[in-house]
Design a protein around this motif. Sequence first.
Motif, PDB file in Angstrom:
ATOM      1  N   GLU A   1       0.829  -1.212   0.000  1.00 26.24           N
ATOM      2  CA  GLU A   1       0.000   0.000   0.000  1.00 26.24           C
ATOM      3  C   GLU A   1       0.862   1.260   0.000  1.00 26.24           C
ATOM      4  O   GLU A   1       0.565   2.223  -0.702  1.00 26.24           O
ATOM      5  N   ARG A   2       1.939   1.258   0.777  1.00 27.64           N
ATOM      6  CA  ARG A   2       2.819   2.432   0.845  1.00 27.64           C
ATOM      7  C   ARG A   2       3.452   2.714  -0.513  1.00 27.64           C
ATOM      8  O   ARG A   2       3.485   3.851  -0.969  1.00 27.64           O
ATOM      9  N   PHE A   3       3.971   1.675  -1.188  1.00 27.70           N
ATOM     10  CA  PHE A   3       4.645   1.873  -2.465  1.00 27.70           C
ATOM     11  C   PHE A   3       3.659   2.127  -3.612  1.00 27.70           C
ATOM     12  O   PHE A   3       4.072   2.458  -4.722  1.00 27.70           O
ATOM     13  N   ALA A   4       2.362   1.988  -3.341  1.00 24.03           N
ATOM     14  CA  ALA A   4       1.335   2.323  -4.324  1.00 24.03           C
ATOM     15  C   ALA A   4       0.812   3.740  -4.101  1.00 24.03           C
ATOM     16  O   ALA A   4       0.082   4.272  -4.934  1.00 24.03           O
ATOM     17  N   SER A   5       1.189   4.359  -2.984  1.00 25.67           N
ATOM     18  CA  SER A   5       0.707   5.697  -2.629  1.00 25.67           C
ATOM     19  C   SER A   5       1.584   6.786  -3.213  1.00 25.67           C
ATOM     20  O   SER A   5       2.762   6.575  -3.475  1.00 25.67           O
ATOM     21  N   LYS A   6       0.980   7.953  -3.366  1.00 21.80           N
ATOM     22  CA  LYS A   6       1.725   9.122  -3.823  1.00 21.80           C
ATOM     23  C   LYS A   6       1.929  10.055  -2.632  1.00 21.80           C
ATOM     24  O   LYS A   6       1.203   9.998  -1.648  1.00 21.80           O
ATOM     25  N   ASN A   7       2.907  10.908  -2.761  1.00 24.17           N
ATOM     26  CA  ASN A   7       3.191  11.926  -1.747  1.00 24.17           C
ATOM     27  C   ASN A   7       3.486  11.365  -0.365  1.00 24.17           C
ATOM     28  O   ASN A   7       3.070  11.924   0.644  1.00 24.17           O
ATOM     29  N   VAL A   8       4.164  10.222  -0.315  1.00 24.91           N
ATOM     30  CA  VAL A   8       4.649   9.658   0.949  1.00 24.91           C
ATOM     31  C   VAL A   8       6.115   9.290   0.748  1.00 24.91           C
ATOM     32  O   VAL A   8       6.567   9.088  -0.375  1.00 24.91           O
ATOM     33  N   ASP A   9       6.855   9.218   1.854  1.00 25.61           N
ATOM     34  CA  ASP A   9       8.233   8.757   1.774  1.00 25.61           C
ATOM     35  C   ASP A   9       8.176   7.234   1.768  1.00 25.61           C
ATOM     36  O   ASP A   9       8.078   6.601   2.817  1.00 25.61           O
TER      37      ASP A   9
END
Length: 173
Positions: A96-104
């Motif tokens: 989910e994190r690596f599919a998100s935008k604007n996150v580290d």
Amino acid sequence: MSASAPAPLQARPAAFSSREFRTSLGMFATGVTIITARGADGQLVGLTASSFNSVSLEPPLVLWSLARAAASMAVFAAGSHYAINVLAADQKTLAERFASKNVDRWAGVAFTEGVGGAPLLAGAAATFECFNRSRYEEGDHVIFVGQVEQCGHREGASPLLYHGGRFYTEHPL
């Protein structure tokens, strides 16, 4: 009298919406991967992808695809190596994190450096370290074919699966 060449065959226009196509594609259950690389400037890039498939055993080839508009396209297109990290069931949050935008995406992520600097994610069910062999532009995506230089797997790892917009893990029949 000379015979004329037959007209080239062409596909018919789509008789369905983009939404219907996407929903129908979602009925194909896939594994989940994170494709990683290190840019020439040392920048780490990574993204969640389910478009992964084997191509050949000899030589060992795999493929995956990336949207032409992806922010990481320049790094993957120019780089010599990338890694395909097949996720385990306990890595849903990472997917989910690596599919998100604007996150580290890389904050606190454990990895080791693979061939050509491509990050190998700790705990992955399998990893494929690839030479960036060829690319094919088709539609709104680029298909990357990688020659696998090294691979490995975590014995007994349950896979992370994706189907119909939701994550699953295996259930033997």
